[in-house]
Write an enzyme that holds these catalytic residues in place. Structure first.
Site: not given
Ligand code: NOJ
Length: 823
Positions: A305
Site C-alpha cells: 500500500d
Molecule cells: C491507499 C489505499 O489504502 C489504497 O487502497 C490505494 O489503492 C492507495 N492509497 C493508492 O491510492
C-alpha cells in the site's frame, strides 16, 4: 483528498537505508502456527510480536497456467541491468496513482496502476459503478462478474494495466470501520465469491486485478505510524496499530477470501498499512512468504500500500515484490527526491550481497508474468489517456515529477469516453442490490400516487461538486471518500428521477431538502396541499478512507427527520444511501410503512430508486451484514487497546472474538436482531422444498489428500464433496429473483469457537410468478473443514453436519443432515 491528515510529513529523509529495520517477525515457537499467545492480561506486543519467521520468500514458477508468460518474464529479466531491476520493483512519480517506469530499450512501456474498486478514479468520461457493499447485496455471481468486467474494460480503455481493486480486507470485522463499503461483506464466504468474480471480470477484460488490503486492515484508526516531529520519516513516535489475529481466525476468516482471490488467479495482492501480530504487514514473513506464497501458492506479486513499507531488505526478504508509490512516507516522495527503502538501495543491496539477486529477479518475474499473460505488451494495448494525467493529485504539482519521460506510457486520444452502455448495467446492478427491509400493508410498490412529497438532504443534487472527499450536507450520496471514490460524470439523483416520474404521471410533487428545517418543523405546516399519499424520506451515511465511523446512526440528524415526517405522514417510506450498517430505531414506527437500503449505488441512483418504488424492479437484494437493535449489541470495536496511549507500541487491536463477527457473533450469543444477515423482502413470496444432500465422493477422510500446492492452496480443499439441492418456487403473483442461502452447522466435535452456522452456498434464480426451479450448491472440502492449529491442517470434524436452506440466516425453510466422515 482524505489524505491530508497524513500529508504533514517532512522531507528530510534518509536515502541509504539499505537494510531498513530488521523487521523480521521472530518467534520462539517450534511449530509453524501463526498465532500469538493470548495471555489473560493482553500485554502490549513489542516491535516484532510473535509472528513466526518464514524464510526464504518462495519463488514463482508460473505454475497453474502462467508457465508461458513466466518464461517470457524470465527472458525479460535476463536482459535487465541491476539498476533497471531496481526500477522495476520501485514505484515512481508519474501519470498514474502508481507507476513503474518504462524501459524503452526493451520495448517495455511501463505499468500504470490506478484506483479503485468502483471506478477508475483518475479519469474523465469513466463510469462510477456501485460500491462493493452494494455489489455484495446482489448475491449474484453473474452481476459481480459483469460489474468487474465492465470496470476492467474502462480501466483498459484508459490505459491502466493494474486496477487497485477489489477490496476483501477490510472484511468488516467492525461495523465502524471506515472502508467496509469498498469491500463486500463480513461473511468471508460471500466476500470470497464476490472477490473472485470481480477479479475474473477485471482480468477477463485484460486488466490485472489487485486483492487488497492484505491483511488485518480492519480499522482505519492509526493505520499508519505517527512520525516523529523531528522531520525524519524513519523515526516514529508511535507505530501503526497491530492487528493481532490467532492462527485459526486468520485461516477461517481473514485469509479465506484471499484464498478465493489466489484461486481466481489474481495478478497482484496489496499488503496493508498496519502491523500484523506485531510486525508491519508488508514485511510480515509469515503472512507473505508463509501463508500467501507458500500455503496459497500465490504466483503473482505483492505490492505495498502507498507508504506501507518500513524497511528495505527485510521487506524484500519478507515477500514484498513492489514498493508503492516508491518513496518513503505515505505520499509525495520518490526515491529520486527523498530516498526510498527500495530504489537505489535495491541495486546497492544486490551489489553488496545484502539481498540475493535471485530474490529481486523473482520479484520481477512475479510482476512481469501477468503483464505478458494479459497481453499488455501488445502494441494495441491502450496508452494512458493524457487527460488522466492532470487529474492525478497523488504526487503534488506536476512540476515535481515531470522530469521523467513518460511519453512511452501516455498517449492516444485525450478524454476517451470509456463508459459505453455501462449506465444500463449500473442501473441493473443497483436494482439487484436494492434491499427492501420493511413493507407494511404492501405500501410498495406505489400505486400511481397523485400527491408525493420527498424529504431529506440526500434527495437532490450535490451542491459541492462531484468529487467529494468529505461528508457534504446537500446532495445524494452514492460513493464514499478516499482512494475508493469515483469521479462522477453525471448523477441521476432521486429528486431528478422522481420529478420525471411525477411529470409523467401528472402527480403533485413537493420537496424539502433541508434536514434541520424538516427536523425542527411541524411538517404539516410545510405542506402546500393536503397530506401527500406518500412521503419519501432520503437518509445518508458517509464513510471514508483513513477514518473510522463514529456512529452507526444516519448523518445530518436523519432519525429526527424521519420522526418529524412520520409524525405527520401516515405513509412514510424511508430510502437510505449508506456505507453499511445503520441502526433503524424508527423501523417500528407505524407510519414508517417501508424502508429501502440502497447503499452506494453509483450514477443511476435516482432511476434505480424509482424502479423499486414503482415496481419496475422487484427487489431481491439481501443484507450482507446484520442490523442490530442496539449499537452495543455489536462486538469487535476497531481498537481494543491503546495501552498508556503514548508508548511506541501502544496501539493494538486484539481480534479476541475469533470467528464470531457479524451474524456468527449474534448467533453465538443468541441476540435478537432487527434485520438478520441475508435478509431482504420481495414484492412476491417464495417457498423452498425438496432438499437433497448427496455425497459426490465416497470414503471421505477428515484430512485432505496432500496434493501439490496450486494457486488457491491444496487443490483437495476445492474439491466438491457434497451436492445439496432444493427447489425454489415463486408462490406470489409477481416475477422476481430470490436468493436461496445454504447454511451449515458443524458437528459438536468441532473445536470450541466454531460458529453456530456458516454460509456455505447461495444461488439467485429468477422466477416468474408460479414458477419453480431447482438450485444446487456444490459443497467443497474447505466448506466443511476447520483449521486445526496443532496439525496445521484443514480437518473435517466427525459427526453430523446440519444443512439448512432458507431466505436469510434466520429464515430456514428446509433442512437435513449428513455425516461426512466416518468415526
Ligand atoms: C491507499 C489505499 O489504502 C489504497 O487502497 C490505494 O489503492 C492507495 N492509497 C493508492 O491510492
Amino acid at each position: 483528498m482524505a489524505f491530508t491528515k497524513h500529508h504533514a510529513l517532512a522531507a528530510s529523509l534518509l536515502v541509504s537505508q539499505i537494510a531498513g529495520q530488521s523487521g523480521f517477525a521472530t518467534s520462539d515457537r517450534s511449530d509453524d502456527a501463526f498465532s500469538f499467545v493470548q495471555p489473560a492480561e493482553w500485554p502490549i506486543l513489542g516491535p516484532y510480536g510473535n509472528s513466526p519467521e518464514v524464510l526464504p520468500s518462495p519463488n514463482t514458477t508460473g505454475h497453474g497456467g502462467w508457465e508461458d508468460a513466466f518464461q517470457r518474464a524470465q527472458a525479460f529479466v535476463d536482459q535487465l541491468t541491476v539498476e533497471e531491476k531496481a526500477l522495476m520493483v520501485t514505484g515512481a512519480e508519474g501519470p498514474c496513482v502508481g507507476n513503474i517506469q518504462p524501459i524503452e530499450r526493451l520495448g517495455f512501456n511501463g505499468l500504470c496502476l490506478q484506483d479503485g474498486p468502483l471506478s477508475i478514479r483518475y479519469a474523465d468520461y469513466a463510469s462510477v459503478f456501485s460500491a462493493g457493499v452494494s455489489a455484495a447485496c446482489t448475491w449474484d455471481r453473474d452481476i459481480l462478474h459483469e460489474r468487474g468486467m465492465a470496470m476492467g474494460k474502462e480501466f483498459k480503455g484508459k490505459g491502466a494495466h493494474v486496477a487497485l481493486a477489489p477490496v476483501c480486507g477490510a472484511l468488516g470485522r467492525s461495523g465502524y470501520a471506515g472502508r467496509n463499503w469498498e469491500g463486500f461483506s463480513p461473511d468471508q464466504y460471500l466476500t470470497g465469491i464476490a472477490t473472485a468474480q470481480t477479479i475474473m471480470g477485471f482480468q477477463d477484460a485484460g486488466v490485472q486485478a489487485t486483492a487488497k488490503h492484505y491483511i488485518g486492515n480492519e480499522q482505519e484508526t492509526q493505520r499508519n505510524p505517527t512520525f516523529a516531529k523531528n522531520g525524519s520519516l524513519t523515526a516514529k513516535d508511535q507505530e501503526a496499530i497491530s492487528s493481532n489475529i490467532d492462527d485459526r481466525t486468520m485461516h477461517e476468516a481473514y485469509l479465506w477470501p484471499f484464498a478465493n482471490a489466489v484461486k481466481a488467479n489474481v495478478a497482484s495482492v496489496m499488503c496493508s498499512y498496519q502491523r500484523l501480530n506485531g510486525s508491519y504487514a508488508c514485511q510480515n514473513t509469515k503472512a507473505q512468504n508463509g501463508l500467501l506464497k507458500g500455503e496459497l501458492g500465490f504466483q503473482g506479486y505483492i505490492m505495498s500500500d502507498w507508504g506501507a513499507v518500513h524497511s528495505g531488505v527485510a521487506s524484500m526478504e519478507g515477500g514484498l515484490d513492489m514498493n508503492m508509490p516508491g518513496g518513503l512516507g505515505s505520499y509525495g516522495f520518490t526515491f529520486k527526491d527523498a530516498g526510498s527503502y527500495f530504489g537505489g538501495n535495491v541495486s546497492a543491496a544486490i551489489r553488496n550481497g545484502s539481498i540475493p539477486e535471485s530474490r529481486v529477479d523473482d520479484m520481477i518475474h512475479r510482476i512481469m508474468t501477468p503483464y505478458y499473460l494479459f497481453g499488455q505488451d501488445k502494441e494495441n494495448y491502450p496508452l494512458v489517456d493524457p487527460s488522466s494525467v492532470p487529474l492525478n493529485t497523488n504526487f503534488g504539482p506536476r512540476s515535481q515529477w515531470d522530469r521523467q519521460d513518460w511519453s512511452a506510457m501516455v498517449g492516444g486520444e485525450s478524454s476517451r469516453d470509456v463508459r459505453s452502455n455501462h449506465s444500463a448495467l449500473i442501473r441493473k446492478h443497483a436494482n439487484a442490490a436494492t434491499v427492501l427491509l420493511k413493507n407494511a400493508n404492501n405500501a410498495l410498490p406505489l400505486k400511481a400516487p397523485r400527491s408525493i412529497a420527498i424529504f431529506g438532504n440526500d434527495a437532490g443534487n450535490p451542491t459541492e461538486g462531484f468529487y467529494n472527499q468529505d461528508n457534504y450536507e446537500f446532495g445524494n450520496l452514492v460513493v464514499g471518500g478516499g482512494s475508493g471514490t469515483g469521479r462522477l460524470t453525471y448523477l441521476d439523483t432521486p429528486l431528478d428521477a422522481l420529478k420525471r416520474k411525477a411529470y409523467e404521471d401528472g402527480a403533485l410533487l413537493q420537496q424539502w431538502l433541508n434536514n434541520t428545517l424538516i427536523a425542527e418543523s411541524d411538517v404539516t405546516d410545510l405542506w402546500i396541499a393536503p397530506e401527500p399519499e406518500v412521503c419519501i424520506v432520503m437518509l445518508k451515511t458517509w464513510a471514508e478512507e483513513a477514518d473510522d465511523r463514529e456512529s452507526l446512526g444516519f448523518d445530518w440528524n436523519g432519525e429526527a427527520v424521519v420522526n418529524s415526517v412520520a409524525k405527520a405522514c401516515g405513509n412514510t417510506v424511508v430510502v437510505t444511501h449508506s456505507a453499511g450498517i445503520n441502526l433503524y430505531p424508527f423501523a417500528d414506527h407505524p407510519n414508517v410503512t417501508a424502508i429501502i437500503a440502497a447503499h452506494y449505488p453509483g450514477t443511476e441512483s435516482g432511476q434505480s430508486m424509482i424502479d423499486t418504488l414503482y415496481g419496475i424492479n422487484n427487489p431481491s437484494g439481501k443484507l450482507p451484514y446484520t442490523v442490530a437493535y442496539d449499537g452495543d449489541d455489536y462486538n469487535a470495536p476497531p481498537v481494543t487497546s491503546v495501552g498508556n496511549n503514548t508508548g511506541q507500541y501502544a496501539w493494538q487491536v486484539y481480534f479476541e472474538e475469533g470467528l464470531e463477527i457479524d451474524y456468527r457473533h449474534f448467533d453465538a450469543k443468541n441476540i435478537d436482531v432487527r434485520y438478520e444477515f441475508g435478509f431482504g423482502l420481495s414484492y412476491s413470496t417464495f417457498e423452498l422444498s425438496d432438499l437433497s444432500i448427496e455425497p459426490v465422493q465416497t470414503d471421505i477422510t477428515s484430512e485432505p489428500e496432500d496434493l501439490p500446492i496450486a494457486p488457491g492452496g491444496n487443490p483437495a480443499l476445492w474439491e466438491t464433496l457434497y451436492n445439496v439441492s432444493a427447489t425454489v418456487t415463486n408462490t406470489g403473483d409477481r416475477d422476481g429473483a430470490q436468493v436461496a442461502q445454504l447454511y451449515v452447522a458443524f458437528p459438536d466435535s468441532a473445536p470450541e469457537g466454531t460458529p453456530v452456522q456458516q454460509l456455505r452456498g447461495f444461488e439467485k434464480p429468477y422466477l416468474c410468478a408460479g414458477e419453480s426451479k431447482q438450485v444446487s450448491f456444490e459443497i467443497m472440502r474447505r466448506d466443511l473443514s476447520y483449521w486445526d492449529v496443532v496439525s496445521q491442517q484443514w480437518l473435517i470434524p466427525e459427526g453430523e453436519f446440519k444443512f439448512s436452506v432458507g431466505f436469510s440466516s434466520r429464515d430456514f425453510r428446509v433442512d437435513g443432515a449428513a455425516t461426512v466422515v466416518d468415526a
